[in-house]
Design an enzyme around this catalytic site. Sequence first.
Site, PDB file in Angstrom:
ATOM      1  N   ARG A  39     -13.756 -34.690 -86.837  1.00 54.90           N
ATOM      2  CA  ARG A  39     -13.488 -34.890 -88.363  1.00 54.90           C
ATOM      3  C   ARG A  39     -14.287 -35.814 -88.954  1.00 54.90           C
ATOM      4  O   ARG A  39     -14.984 -36.562 -88.247  1.00 54.90           O
ATOM      5  CB  ARG A  39     -11.840 -35.227 -88.245  1.00 54.90           C
ATOM      6  CG  ARG A  39     -11.011 -34.118 -88.341  1.00 54.90           C
ATOM      7  CD  ARG A  39      -9.413 -34.615 -88.478  1.00 54.90           C
ATOM      8  NE  ARG A  39      -8.988 -35.643 -87.299  1.00 54.90           N
ATOM      9  CZ  ARG A  39      -8.964 -36.754 -87.532  1.00 54.90           C
ATOM     10  NH1 ARG A  39      -9.491 -37.201 -88.414  1.00 54.90           N
ATOM     11  NH2 ARG A  39      -8.549 -37.326 -86.340  1.00 54.90           N
TER      12      ARG A  39
ATOM     13  N   LYS B 223      -5.637 -30.966 -90.010  1.00 51.26           N
ATOM     14  CA  LYS B 223      -5.268 -32.357 -90.368  1.00 51.26           C
ATOM     15  C   LYS B 223      -5.255 -32.724 -91.901  1.00 51.26           C
ATOM     16  O   LYS B 223      -4.479 -33.448 -92.403  1.00 51.26           O
ATOM     17  CB  LYS B 223      -6.303 -33.535 -89.756  1.00 51.26           C
ATOM     18  CG  LYS B 223      -5.853 -33.754 -88.252  1.00 51.26           C
ATOM     19  CD  LYS B 223      -4.397 -34.133 -88.272  1.00 51.26           C
ATOM     20  CE  LYS B 223      -4.039 -34.752 -86.755  1.00 51.26           C
ATOM     21  NZ  LYS B 223      -4.429 -34.437 -85.499  1.00 51.26           N
TER      22      LYS B 223
ATOM     23  N   HIS C 110       2.695 -38.165 -86.707  1.00 50.91           N
ATOM     24  CA  HIS C 110       1.708 -38.001 -85.584  1.00 50.91           C
ATOM     25  C   HIS C 110       1.949 -38.057 -84.190  1.00 50.91           C
ATOM     26  O   HIS C 110       1.792 -39.042 -83.654  1.00 50.91           O
ATOM     27  CB  HIS C 110       0.373 -38.744 -85.948  1.00 50.91           C
ATOM     28  CG  HIS C 110      -0.889 -38.265 -85.242  1.00 50.91           C
ATOM     29  ND1 HIS C 110      -2.155 -38.985 -85.129  1.00 50.91           N
ATOM     30  CD2 HIS C 110      -1.335 -36.988 -84.960  1.00 50.91           C
ATOM     31  CE1 HIS C 110      -3.097 -38.342 -84.310  1.00 50.91           C
ATOM     32  NE2 HIS C 110      -2.578 -37.008 -84.131  1.00 50.91           N
TER      33      HIS C 110
ATOM     34  N   SER D  23      -6.034 -40.100 -81.274  1.00 52.39           N
ATOM     35  CA  SER D  23      -6.582 -39.205 -80.562  1.00 52.39           C
ATOM     36  C   SER D  23      -6.846 -39.647 -79.220  1.00 52.39           C
ATOM     37  O   SER D  23      -7.436 -40.589 -78.941  1.00 52.39           O
ATOM     38  CB  SER D  23      -7.688 -38.852 -81.469  1.00 52.39           C
ATOM     39  OG  SER D  23      -8.403 -37.521 -81.001  1.00 52.39           O
TER      40      SER D  23
ATOM     41  N   LYS E  74      -1.022 -37.024 -76.354  1.00 54.54           N
ATOM     42  CA  LYS E  74       0.186 -36.550 -76.742  1.00 54.54           C
ATOM     43  C   LYS E  74       0.344 -34.856 -76.265  1.00 54.54           C
ATOM     44  O   LYS E  74       1.199 -34.751 -75.809  1.00 54.54           O
ATOM     45  CB  LYS E  74       0.066 -36.551 -78.201  1.00 54.54           C
ATOM     46  CG  LYS E  74      -0.077 -38.109 -78.982  1.00 54.54           C
ATOM     47  CD  LYS E  74      -0.160 -37.735 -80.412  1.00 54.54           C
ATOM     48  CE  LYS E  74      -1.442 -37.177 -81.166  1.00 54.54           C
ATOM     49  NZ  LYS E  74      -2.504 -37.807 -80.773  1.00 54.54           N
ATOM     50  N   THR E  75      -0.813 -34.563 -76.239  1.00 55.90           N
ATOM     51  CA  THR E  75      -0.734 -33.075 -75.938  1.00 55.90           C
ATOM     52  C   THR E  75      -0.698 -33.033 -74.401  1.00 55.90           C
ATOM     53  O   THR E  75       0.117 -32.241 -74.144  1.00 55.90           O
ATOM     54  CB  THR E  75      -2.189 -32.390 -76.180  1.00 55.90           C
ATOM     55  OG1 THR E  75      -2.372 -32.558 -77.652  1.00 55.90           O
ATOM     56  CG2 THR E  75      -2.271 -30.840 -75.788  1.00 55.90           C
TER      57      THR E  75
ATOM     58  N   ASP F 210       1.326 -32.305 -81.691  1.00 55.97           N
ATOM     59  CA  ASP F 210       0.513 -33.096 -82.511  1.00 55.97           C
ATOM     60  C   ASP F 210       1.427 -33.715 -83.990  1.00 55.97           C
ATOM     61  O   ASP F 210       1.084 -34.701 -84.476  1.00 55.97           O
ATOM     62  CB  ASP F 210      -0.664 -32.475 -82.879  1.00 55.97           C
ATOM     63  CG  ASP F 210      -1.719 -33.556 -83.465  1.00 55.97           C
ATOM     64  OD1 ASP F 210      -2.074 -34.397 -82.742  1.00 55.97           O
ATOM     65  OD2 ASP F 210      -2.294 -33.334 -84.309  1.00 55.97           O
TER      66      ASP F 210
ATOM     67  N   ARG G 254     -12.359 -28.471 -77.479  1.00 54.13           N
ATOM     68  CA  ARG G 254     -10.995 -28.207 -77.818  1.00 54.13           C
ATOM     69  C   ARG G 254     -10.641 -26.845 -77.604  1.00 54.13           C
ATOM     70  O   ARG G 254     -11.233 -25.773 -77.655  1.00 54.13           O
ATOM     71  CB  ARG G 254     -10.868 -28.684 -79.438  1.00 54.13           C
ATOM     72  CG  ARG G 254     -10.753 -29.900 -79.708  1.00 54.13           C
ATOM     73  CD  ARG G 254      -9.656 -30.642 -79.571  1.00 54.13           C
ATOM     74  NE  ARG G 254      -9.768 -32.101 -80.079  1.00 54.13           N
ATOM     75  CZ  ARG G 254      -8.694 -33.035 -80.153  1.00 54.13           C
ATOM     76  NH1 ARG G 254      -7.468 -32.531 -79.932  1.00 54.13           N
ATOM     77  NH2 ARG G 254      -8.856 -34.332 -80.319  1.00 54.13           N
TER      78      ARG G 254
HETATM   79  N1  LIG Z   1      -3.350 -41.243 -67.425  1.00 53.72           N
HETATM   80  C1  LIG Z   1      -3.493 -40.293 -68.349  1.00 53.72           C
HETATM   81  N2  LIG Z   1      -2.372 -39.962 -69.277  1.00 53.72           N
HETATM   82  C2  LIG Z   1      -2.550 -39.169 -70.278  1.00 53.72           C
HETATM   83  N3  LIG Z   1      -3.810 -38.695 -70.372  1.00 53.72           N
HETATM   84  C3  LIG Z   1      -4.955 -38.791 -69.483  1.00 53.72           C
HETATM   85  C4  LIG Z   1      -4.699 -39.748 -68.433  1.00 53.72           C
HETATM   86  N4  LIG Z   1      -5.741 -39.872 -67.657  1.00 53.72           N
HETATM   87  C5  LIG Z   1      -6.598 -38.864 -68.170  1.00 53.72           C
HETATM   88  N5  LIG Z   1      -6.161 -38.439 -69.462  1.00 53.72           N
HETATM   89  C6  LIG Z   1      -6.842 -37.380 -70.043  1.00 53.72           C
HETATM   90  O1  LIG Z   1      -6.944 -38.120 -71.385  1.00 53.72           O
HETATM   91  C7  LIG Z   1      -6.757 -37.027 -72.475  1.00 53.72           C
HETATM   92  C8  LIG Z   1      -5.662 -36.982 -73.418  1.00 53.72           C
HETATM   93  O2  LIG Z   1      -5.801 -36.201 -74.457  1.00 53.72           O
HETATM   94  P1  LIG Z   1      -4.858 -35.376 -75.485  1.00 53.72           P
HETATM   95  O3  LIG Z   1      -5.314 -34.181 -75.766  1.00 53.72           O
HETATM   96  O4  LIG Z   1      -3.220 -35.429 -74.770  1.00 53.72           O
HETATM   97  O5  LIG Z   1      -4.642 -36.469 -76.538  1.00 53.72           O
HETATM   98  P2  LIG Z   1      -4.004 -36.431 -77.853  1.00 53.72           P
HETATM   99  O6  LIG Z   1      -3.010 -37.448 -78.028  1.00 53.72           O
HETATM  100  O7  LIG Z   1      -3.177 -35.084 -78.004  1.00 53.72           O
HETATM  101  O8  LIG Z   1      -5.011 -36.480 -79.065  1.00 53.72           O
HETATM  102  P3  LIG Z   1      -5.492 -35.537 -80.455  1.00 53.72           P
HETATM  103  O9  LIG Z   1      -4.372 -36.123 -81.374  1.00 53.72           O
HETATM  104  O10 LIG Z   1      -6.817 -35.948 -80.769  1.00 53.72           O
HETATM  105  O11 LIG Z   1      -5.109 -34.038 -80.082  1.00 53.72           O
HETATM  106  C9  LIG Z   1      -6.757 -35.705 -71.788  1.00 53.72           C
HETATM  107  O12 LIG Z   1      -8.052 -35.216 -71.539  1.00 53.72           O
HETATM  108  C10 LIG Z   1      -6.187 -35.901 -70.312  1.00 53.72           C
HETATM  109  O13 LIG Z   1      -6.509 -35.104 -69.127  1.00 53.72           O
HETATM  110  O1  LIG Z   2      -7.545 -33.682 -85.844  1.00 52.63           O
HETATM  111  C1  LIG Z   2      -8.497 -33.457 -85.027  1.00 52.63           C
HETATM  112  O2  LIG Z   2      -9.386 -33.007 -85.093  1.00 52.63           O
HETATM  113  C2  LIG Z   2      -7.834 -33.859 -83.595  1.00 52.63           C
HETATM  114  C3  LIG Z   2      -6.742 -34.382 -83.731  1.00 52.63           C
HETATM  115  O3  LIG Z   2      -5.615 -34.021 -83.295  1.00 52.63           O
HETATM  116  C4  LIG Z   2      -6.600 -36.006 -84.040  1.00 52.63           C
HETATM  117  O4  LIG Z   2      -8.028 -36.446 -84.110  1.00 52.63           O
HETATM  118  O5  LIG Z   2      -5.649 -36.535 -83.923  1.00 52.63           O
HETATM  119 CA   LIG Z   3      -3.661 -33.156 -79.083  1.00 53.65          CA
HETATM  120 MN   LIG Z   4      -3.935 -35.289 -83.300  1.00 53.36          MN
END
Ligand SMILES: Nc1ncnc2c1ncn2[C@@H]1O[C@H](COP(=O)(O)OP(=O)(O)OP(=O)(O)O)[C@@H](O)[C@H]1O
Ligand SMILES: O=C([O-])CC(=O)C(=O)O
Ligand SMILES: [Ca+2]
Ligand SMILES: [Mn+2]
Length: 666
Positions: free
Chosen positions: A184, A329, A348, A366, A370-371, A385, A450
């Site tokens: 972004r 977003k 979020h 990010s 979360k995911t 998300d 992604r």
């Molecule tokens: N202890 C841990 N706990 C959680 N995630 C971990 C850990 N160790 C490594 N990771 C890695 O960190 C990343 C967490 O990314 P995730 O997609 O869950 O982020 P998100 O909070 O959903 O972000 P976004 O809002 O950008 O989608 C993953 O690639 C996961 O494999």
């Molecule tokens: O919005 C995006 O491109 C990815 C995401 O989930 C974040 O950054 O929170």
């Molecule tokens: Ca995510």
């Molecule tokens: Mn997000």
Amino acid sequence: MAGNGNENADGDFSFSAAAARDALPRITTEKGAKSADVCHDDTAPRVNFQTIDELHCLQKKRSAPTTPLKEGGGVVMGTSGPTTPSSGETMLQSVSASLASLTRETGPKLIRGDPTSAAKVAHVPHTPTSVPAADVSDSGLKFTHILHNLSPAELYEQAIKYEKGSFVTSTGALATLSGAKTGRSPKDKRVVKDETTASELWWGKGSPNIEMDEQTFLVNRERAVDYLNSLDKVFVNDQYLNWDPENSIKVRIVSARAYHSLFMHNMCIRPTPEELENFGTPDFTIYNAGKFPCNRYTHYMTSSTSIDINLGRREMVILGTQYAGEMKKGLFGVMHYLMPKRKILSLHSGCNMGKEGDVALFFGLSGTGKTTLSTDHNRYLIGDDEHCWSDAGVSNIEGGCYAKCIDLSREKEPDIWNAIKFGTVLENVVFDEHTREVDYNDKSVTENTRAAYPIEYIPNSKIPCVGPHPKNVILLACDAFGVLPPISKLDLAQTMYHFISGYTALVAGTEEGVKEPRATFSACFGAAFIMLHPTKYAAMLAEKMQAQGATGWLVNTGWSGGSYGAGSRIKLAYTRKIIDAIHSGSLLNATYHKTEIFGLEIPNEVEGVPSEILEPMNAWEDKEAYKDTLLKLAGLFRNNFETFTSHKIGDDGKLTEEILAAGPNF
Ligand SMILES: Nc1ncnc2c1ncn2[C@@H]1O[C@H](COP(=O)(O)OP(=O)(O)OP(=O)(O)O)[C@@H](O)[C@H]1O
Ligand SMILES: O=C([O-])CC(=O)C(=O)O
Ligand SMILES: [Ca+2]
Ligand SMILES: [Mn+2]
């Protein structure tokens, strides 16, 4: 064997012995019982076709009226519409109104279906326009084809035929490239400041809302609309946001790429054919002209990228970036404006539910998990998300998930791994040119690779994606300083302090020589998306957590035993055990001790997690370095919170005081 000779054990046929060296061998058929099996005349009664074209026609059955017409049976939309429109015509009229230039002729002439399969439509007589001759432009004379809510299969074909960088991977996902932008562009986001939004929204220092005036918005809107209308075809998605039926909104996404259309098909809620039939006018429209730049001579433009939100017009314009996450977003920002007006908190966060109906929220910036952590084989996934928390409980805003893929492994994240199949959009990944097997460790294009997939691709997703009030509120921080405990229990004031702070520290990209973790503070764990002042959301969260008796937790998914470089990232398996203990309720009854400085309650034991990592100092070899780093982080927290010290959180003066006191003490 019978490679090139007349050897023939069964005597069914033989090559002519007289075949000339260079001529093709002549096949001699013989009469007899077996001959028909091998080289038979087509004497069976012929099916319903006389020509190859007719044969091809048989292949495709006409589908439900809401899906696109295939044989060029298009309706032409001009400046005057038909008197009694069919549902397809109503859709075209509605899209034509969306795509209308604000300065010239009204809506463009639209045809349903792909330009290549709709050649016959060219014969449809053109309705003369009533616009004065001086106003007639060439753009008013051309047709634009509308590809409305295409299916994933149709979008695959469009992408592969027309969009460079589109490939089917070995598991059936659609690999795409988002172009120059692979993330972004928050600095290029603009929000129209008018009389209403001037007083309602959060502006100024720390706010993500960079102002733009209505006039400039219209200039960019016209640029986007002109670009889209200049194309032979555009994609239109009509979909919903928010699984809470009382508070869902209808969104229309007009875009130039099949990639964008499939992305939003996956990420928004997909209407049923009946819902689509009666869709009517959208509540919000995105014009995604991201392939085309904005004009830097335009006021407020500081780059060739501009993402513009106009809440009054209920429109968003995208110029100069093809990163699909901007759409998702951008709409999230709109929900952060619309929902609080209805006393609904937008979050979020990820969200899941146990077999007993216990709901957990996962907040975090990010990359904090979360995911990863909301996708839990033992629990129902409500969403990964974006959520709403209303008086009725929680609801997912989206219809899909958007998972980070870097270093993805089948063992650690099986559900996400298995969701990467036909229908899933895989952005910016690298794959073997022959086998099309994806190398998830490859960062050649970007680290932000992604996968966007419909939520039902996760086997234990909860559909409809709604649930009761949350019992646990888990704040995730990926602390690359390595000083926050892997798990701590928070009281309400601490939960609010950390929610408003929105801390994480990631390693600063992949640049050479960057060793220091970079702290990020992003209010409400999503400052880039909020529209109102952070204290508004914080007050709502406090009120809801109090009313429901929810417990707050801080989970460090980042480093342990030292900062980035010295320590290592906490094993995902341990974090999962910690999360399990929160869900099961066992952590609520554990014994705790309080840390210095941050005053966090650390459990003495968590099942399945080595106790020595629970207290961060124990995991550090150099205790002095630990203390210095902890103090450094505490200082960063204090500096960041200064902007909030003059604000009241809700009507509760006492809670505000407690929140201010809930930060680090040193
Ligand atoms: N202890 C841990 N706990 C959680 N995630 C971990 C850990 N160790 C490594 N990771 C890695 O960190 C990343 C967490 O990314 P995730 O997609 O869950 O982020 P998100 O909070 O959903 O972000 P976004 O809002 O950008 O989608 C993953 O690639 C996961 O494999
Ligand atoms: O919005 C995006 O491109 C990815 C995401 O989930 C974040 O950054 O929170
Ligand atoms: Ca995510
Ligand atoms: Mn997000």
